[in-house]
Enzyme design. Sequence first.
Site, PDB file in Angstrom:
ATOM      1  N   HIS A 240       0.734  -1.301  -0.145  1.00 21.05           N
ATOM      2  CA  HIS A 240       0.030  -0.006  -0.113  1.00 21.05           C
ATOM      3  C   HIS A 240       0.894   1.254   0.054  1.00 21.05           C
ATOM      4  O   HIS A 240       0.417   2.400  -0.331  1.00 21.05           O
ATOM      5  CB  HIS A 240      -0.946   0.125   1.180  1.00 21.05           C
TER       6      HIS A 240
ATOM      7  N   HIS B 161       3.386  11.231   5.743  1.00 18.95           N
ATOM      8  CA  HIS B 161       2.875  10.871   7.057  1.00 18.95           C
ATOM      9  C   HIS B 161       3.842  10.440   7.952  1.00 18.95           C
ATOM     10  O   HIS B 161       4.204   9.277   7.891  1.00 18.95           O
ATOM     11  CB  HIS B 161       1.658  10.081   6.989  1.00 18.95           C
TER      12      HIS B 161
ATOM     13  N   THR C 283      -6.232   6.954   7.259  1.00 17.71           N
ATOM     14  CA  THR C 283      -6.877   7.096   5.825  1.00 17.71           C
ATOM     15  C   THR C 283      -6.665   6.046   5.252  1.00 17.71           C
ATOM     16  O   THR C 283      -6.958   5.739   3.942  1.00 17.71           O
ATOM     17  CB  THR C 283      -5.728   8.435   5.140  1.00 17.71           C
ATOM     18  N   THR C 284      -6.277   4.665   6.001  1.00 14.42           N
ATOM     19  CA  THR C 284      -6.465   3.471   5.510  1.00 14.42           C
ATOM     20  C   THR C 284      -7.178   2.597   6.466  1.00 14.42           C
ATOM     21  O   THR C 284      -7.544   3.022   7.493  1.00 14.42           O
ATOM     22  CB  THR C 284      -4.931   2.834   5.322  1.00 14.42           C
TER      23      THR C 284
HETATM   24 ZN   LIG Z   1      -1.025   7.937   5.383  1.00 13.48          ZN
END
Ligand SMILES: [Zn+2]
Length: 312
Positions: free
Chosen positions: A109, A166, A254-255
């Site tokens: 990811h 992030h 956000t995942t």
């Molecule tokens: Zn992130």
Amino acid sequence: MNLLKHCKDFRLMHLHLLALSFACVLADFELTAEYLSDLKADEALEIAAGEYNYDNQGNDWTGTCASGQKQSPIDLIYDDADVVSIPRIRFQNYNQQLQTPLVLVNNGHTANMVLPPTRRGERASISGGLLPGVFEAQSVHFHWGSANSKGSEHAINFERYDVEMHIVHKNTRYANLSVGEASAFSDGLAVLGVMFRARPRPISQHYGLNKVFNALPRIIPYQSNTTITGMFNVGQLLGNIVTGEFYTYQGSLTTPDCAESVTWTVFKDVLDYPNAQIAKLWNLQDSRSRPLINTYRELQDINNRTISFRQL
Ligand SMILES: [Zn+2]
């Protein structure tokens, strides 16, 4: 059993890691038991998230991702923000060298790097802003687009950027919990968001970031990993951005599972970074051996949340 090989591919060995009470010694460096344990916890979190992809920019994700009311990312709009007096973010140990090697992983990811403690044994941490406590740096990862699309998650005044970094931190009040466990609490996590803008020319001052990006060609296949050695501190990830101006709000991962546990701090200043470095992200592959591109989630509804802005 060849320990060297297993240390290099810790994923193959993850079931055995718990039994490892000694440092995993490689040819010219070692991973501490603490770092191995952090790597394992990070991998467990990835497994717990289950199968997901960015084919629909997250619109097909379920659970809290679909039903949550404090989801991230969002558009950060100056005219809608509360411009208020907020302390600046205080960085502790951000300039202290980390224990190395660092392990950079393609988890299907993103390119993710679990951050170990500094060589003095403390962790890099942040406080101030609207953070409800002191938060220790745990990992860093990136979201990106493709050769013809921008890939930041948050937008600032309707504008998306090429890459968003992030840096994930965990509240010290949950020191005994993993990042995944801490994400069950609304004050569990704090993420710093840094936007990157692609620039045509090389830029000399991003020594730390270049170390990470130069390692990307070594983690192209899904689940591959590599090590980064030498001097590295968390502050180097921020380059030379101004940290005194930022948006902050309460949101989510956000995942999947999109836990609503994150105090977001997104800096207004944008880090200029060479396009040739950013392009290395587009070569990574997902679990289907497809290009890992456009790894960002769709913007989410603000739902009456307060977005605060700290102005210099
Ligand atoms: Zn992130």
